[in-house]
Design an enzyme around this catalytic site. Sequence first.
Site, PDB file in Angstrom:
ATOM      1  CE  LYS A 146     -21.707  13.274  12.932  1.00  0.00           C
ATOM      2  NZ  LYS A 146     -22.815  13.475  13.817  1.00  0.00           N
ATOM      3  CD  GLU A 214     -30.254  17.465  17.734  1.00  0.00           C
ATOM      4  OE1 GLU A 214     -30.407  17.492  16.519  1.00  0.00           O
ATOM      5  OE2 GLU A 214     -29.564  16.617  18.306  1.00  0.00           O
ATOM      6  CG  ASP A 233     -24.419  12.412  17.101  1.00  0.00           C
ATOM      7  OD1 ASP A 233     -24.021  12.140  15.955  1.00  0.00           O
ATOM      8  OD2 ASP A 233     -25.580  12.807  17.341  1.00  0.00           O
ATOM      9  CG  HIS A 238     -22.071  19.003  14.541  1.00  0.00           C
ATOM     10  ND1 HIS A 238     -21.459  18.724  13.352  1.00  0.00           N
ATOM     11  CD2 HIS A 238     -23.070  18.097  14.652  1.00  0.00           C
ATOM     12  CE1 HIS A 238     -22.060  17.698  12.779  1.00  0.00           C
ATOM     13  NE2 HIS A 238     -23.041  17.300  13.546  1.00  0.00           N
TER      14      HIS A 238
HETATM   15  C1  BG6 Z   1     -25.902  15.205  13.157  1.00  0.00           C
HETATM   16  C2  BG6 Z   1     -26.046  14.354  14.375  1.00  0.00           C
HETATM   17  O1  BG6 Z   1     -24.563  15.275  12.769  1.00  0.00           O
HETATM   18  O2  BG6 Z   1     -26.384  16.513  13.431  1.00  0.00           O
HETATM   19  C3  BG6 Z   1     -27.518  14.297  14.781  1.00  0.00           C
HETATM   20  O3  BG6 Z   1     -25.578  13.039  14.094  1.00  0.00           O
HETATM   21  C4  BG6 Z   1     -28.064  15.700  14.958  1.00  0.00           C
HETATM   22  O4  BG6 Z   1     -27.656  13.545  15.988  1.00  0.00           O
HETATM   23  C5  BG6 Z   1     -27.774  16.548  13.722  1.00  0.00           C
HETATM   24  O5  BG6 Z   1     -29.473  15.609  15.153  1.00  0.00           O
HETATM   25  C6  BG6 Z   1     -28.173  17.995  13.916  1.00  0.00           C
HETATM   26  O6  BG6 Z   1     -27.976  18.662  12.713  1.00  0.00           O
HETATM   27  P1  BG6 Z   1     -28.902  19.863  12.263  1.00  0.00           P
HETATM   28  O7  BG6 Z   1     -28.318  20.362  10.988  1.00  0.00           O
HETATM   29  O8  BG6 Z   1     -30.286  19.335  12.126  1.00  0.00           O
HETATM   30  O9  BG6 Z   1     -28.798  20.866  13.384  1.00  0.00           O
END
Ligand code: BG6
Length: 482
Positions: A146, A214, A233, A238
Amino acid sequence: MSERPTTIVLFGATGDLARRKLLPGLLHLWRSGLLNDVRIVGTSLEDHTRESFIEFAKKAVDEFASRKDEASNGFDQFVDRLYFVRSDAGPDALKAVVAEAEEGYEGDERPRRLHYLSVPPKAALSVIKEIQQAGLAERSRVVMEKPFGVDLATAVELNRELHEVFAEEQIFRIDHFLGKEAALNILAFRFANGLFEPIWHRNFIDHIQIDVPETLGLETRANFYEATGAYRDMVVTHLFQVLAFTAMEPPTSLESQAITEEKNKVFRSMMPIQPENVVRGQFHGYRDLEGVAPESETETFIALKCYIDNWRWAGVPFYLRTGKRMAEGKRIISIAFKEPPKSMFPSGSGVSQHGPDHLTFDLADKSRMSLSFYGKRPGTGFRLDKLSMQFEMQESQSRTAALEAYERLIYDAVRGDHTLFTTSDGIERLWEVSQPLLDNAPPVRPYAQGSWGPNQIHQLVAPTAWRLPFERQWRDLEPDKG
Ligand code: BG6
């Protein structure tokens, strides 16, 4: 286990995702016996030889393997399975290295191929063409990272061109949030129990928050991110996928098609995202990063309100938030139940002081869940405290069998299981509902690093409040285990 030999061609093999997740994940799949007969052809624009790529992979697993014993253990046998070719060497060179990796296999024994495109959206089509020119589309599947396109028109075009080379059943559009144990547990929790499903709708639920702040910044990714931003992103990918698991109707079975149908129905019922329901933010200092324009309008933070206009959810707001460099790193889904219609408890008693009662799913690796409710504080009088029942995956006997999201999804793609992947229809619909926002994005508002985003986020959810930061910590049942 009789497993067909597999060749994984990893495009973007020296990128951030490959380093942090894909190479350590492939090592784990191989070590745990889930992917025994595998070889990996890495390809990228970086100037590597096979030897230096092996060194790169070793460093990556040393730094990022999530299981402590995994890094060094077994790596020496794993390296025989690694190959490398520079991506500017052209399709013939790629074909030759894949042939070298597959030497010795004949007829039906020949490996099935999994092309993993860990490349930015603008590079995806040229990679697809290269696969075709190298004659490597045969007996293969393709995993697309993605964001899939950057808006409706580009997603439609990408799907059209992709379908010229691959049939839909060969295509796996990955969204790693769907591979997280905790995300799958939403389905188990909702559909394997009789307790909550009867109240899982607008009569009992006041609102839902999907909140993924985050603390992480952009480190080496500023260049990619500048052209992408938080909405593309994280949200259109997600957060909307997780929303679908939370909101969908019970599927008729656990089959891929049945689950996809229900998810896509949620997307079809989503109302277009209105710019006035969106807060975009940018952390102080973002414009100073290398690869970022001095006047950049890219958002590193986004909060929004959206609605699913169907019988189950009409009128229930879904609040979504995510951003970089925020106060805490969390991934929660919080279901806020409606408050009782009338309360006998006086206002000083603590009733409602910490919002309504909530059910919370924590999508972090510990995969936790809690039910928060008001109960009586022991002693004289009638004071109320917010209490909670909590569960985390560490309590489960089978916790060591857990796979990381990327591991689970690569394993599924190798086996041809589409259940946890997104479809062209679903993605195109999500871009369609995003169009009003993309066409008319509100200005980005600055926010301090280490904060919860720009002040406007409070108006967005008023009269309710953001669930984070939590009024109290999760109980740590087994510290340091996840
Ligand atoms: C990724 C994004 O798909 O997911 C990132 O590109 C993000 O920017 C990450 O930090 C978060 O994933 P996870 O699994 O660490 O929550």
